[in-house]
Design an enzyme around this catalytic site. Sequence first.
Site, PDB file in Angstrom:
ATOM      1  N   GLU A 214      27.241  34.431 -49.464  1.00 26.60           N
ATOM      2  CA  GLU A 214      28.102  35.417 -48.813  1.00 26.60           C
ATOM      3  C   GLU A 214      28.257  36.629 -49.726  1.00 26.60           C
ATOM      4  O   GLU A 214      27.706  36.691 -50.822  1.00 26.60           O
ATOM      5  CB  GLU A 214      29.471  34.812 -48.503  1.00 26.60           C
ATOM      6  CG  GLU A 214      30.275  34.417 -49.750  1.00 26.60           C
ATOM      7  CD  GLU A 214      31.616  33.779 -49.430  1.00 26.60           C
ATOM      8  OE1 GLU A 214      31.807  33.324 -48.274  1.00 26.60           O
ATOM      9  OE2 GLU A 214      32.466  33.718 -50.344  1.00 26.60           O
TER      10      GLU A 214
ATOM     11  N   ASP B 127      37.473  40.781 -53.033  1.00 31.60           N
ATOM     12  CA  ASP B 127      36.360  41.372 -52.271  1.00 31.60           C
ATOM     13  C   ASP B 127      36.341  42.896 -52.411  1.00 31.60           C
ATOM     14  O   ASP B 127      36.264  43.626 -51.415  1.00 31.60           O
ATOM     15  CB  ASP B 127      36.452  40.986 -50.792  1.00 31.60           C
ATOM     16  CG  ASP B 127      36.770  39.518 -50.581  1.00 31.60           C
ATOM     17  OD1 ASP B 127      36.213  38.684 -51.323  1.00 31.60           O
ATOM     18  OD2 ASP B 127      37.570  39.199 -49.685  1.00 31.60           O
TER      19      ASP B 127
END
Length: 338
Positions: free
Chosen positions: A200, A15
Amino acid sequence: MTDVGVNPIVLQRADPSVLRHGGQYYFTGSYPAYDRIVLRRAERLEDLQAAEEVTIWSAHADGPQSHLIWAPEIHRVGDAWYVYYAAAPNDHGTVDVPGTAETFNHRVYVLENTADDPFEGQWIERGQVDTGWESFALDATSAVIDGTQYLVWAQQAFDVRGHSNIYIAPMADPWTLAGPAVELTRPEFDWEVKGFWVNEGPSVLVRGGRVFLTYSGAATGIDYAMGVLTADVSSDLLDPASWTKSPEPVFVSDPAVGQYGPGHNSFTELPDGTPVLVYHARSYTHIEGDPLWDPNRHARAQVLPFDADGNPVWGTPVPDTRPVPTSTAVLSPAGDPQ
């Protein structure tokens, strides 16, 4: 070519969020123990791996910010620094939601630092972002477009099948929404619902009069991939009709180069303004045990070219050992120095 680093840019940091500011690259990402938020910086992307990593915030001993600290993002808004992140309570055990599989219990939170240098001053908790309803929420990003700050994030809606959709809202300040959440995309295409029904990890790039909003879908293994929505920068970004969603993923696993599950990207740029795509990927497909605790999603970076019509040429993940983009070493979509 000499003195050129190679991918990955930072090992074991999923991420990835990279912000270029004041001639420096600031990097954060999910720490494998999910118990803190870390920050590092360097003048070049290729120097981030060797840069000192500093913990700027640690999970609470108990309560709603005590477990599974996920996907921090660093942003500069006005004269202050902000980190958006997701956290869960220490009794985070999955909750049963009608019409969907079990999921986690994260919420979105914000840190602020008003010092000129984010490694100095104090990081203050601004608390949970009230997104309008209480459910699994994560992966918040922020963008200031034509003077308006927007928050874009992933959240579960109880009346929509799946784990998370992508929402946008204007902001009154960096921790308070100024209007209701608007859904921009939900899992609907085959590629988005492999393993999990997920949209997401949104990220925003404004270029050539258009807004490109990327996101990731599917489970986080080999099927994980990136999609994109596009809108005119002059349109009403709070109107779902302003956005066009690609039915096909734009960035996917590539066995030919040994990169799997590319996604949860951010955007940064070279010193000359050339866009750079930052993302994580694994170099293998077989994972022992729970994928959540497999640490080997590495942060990677490659130049994002645009064609004559102003469309991104997403290409494919570059293989390991290919140079990291710098002002003097630019990669083509195939990963070759230009």
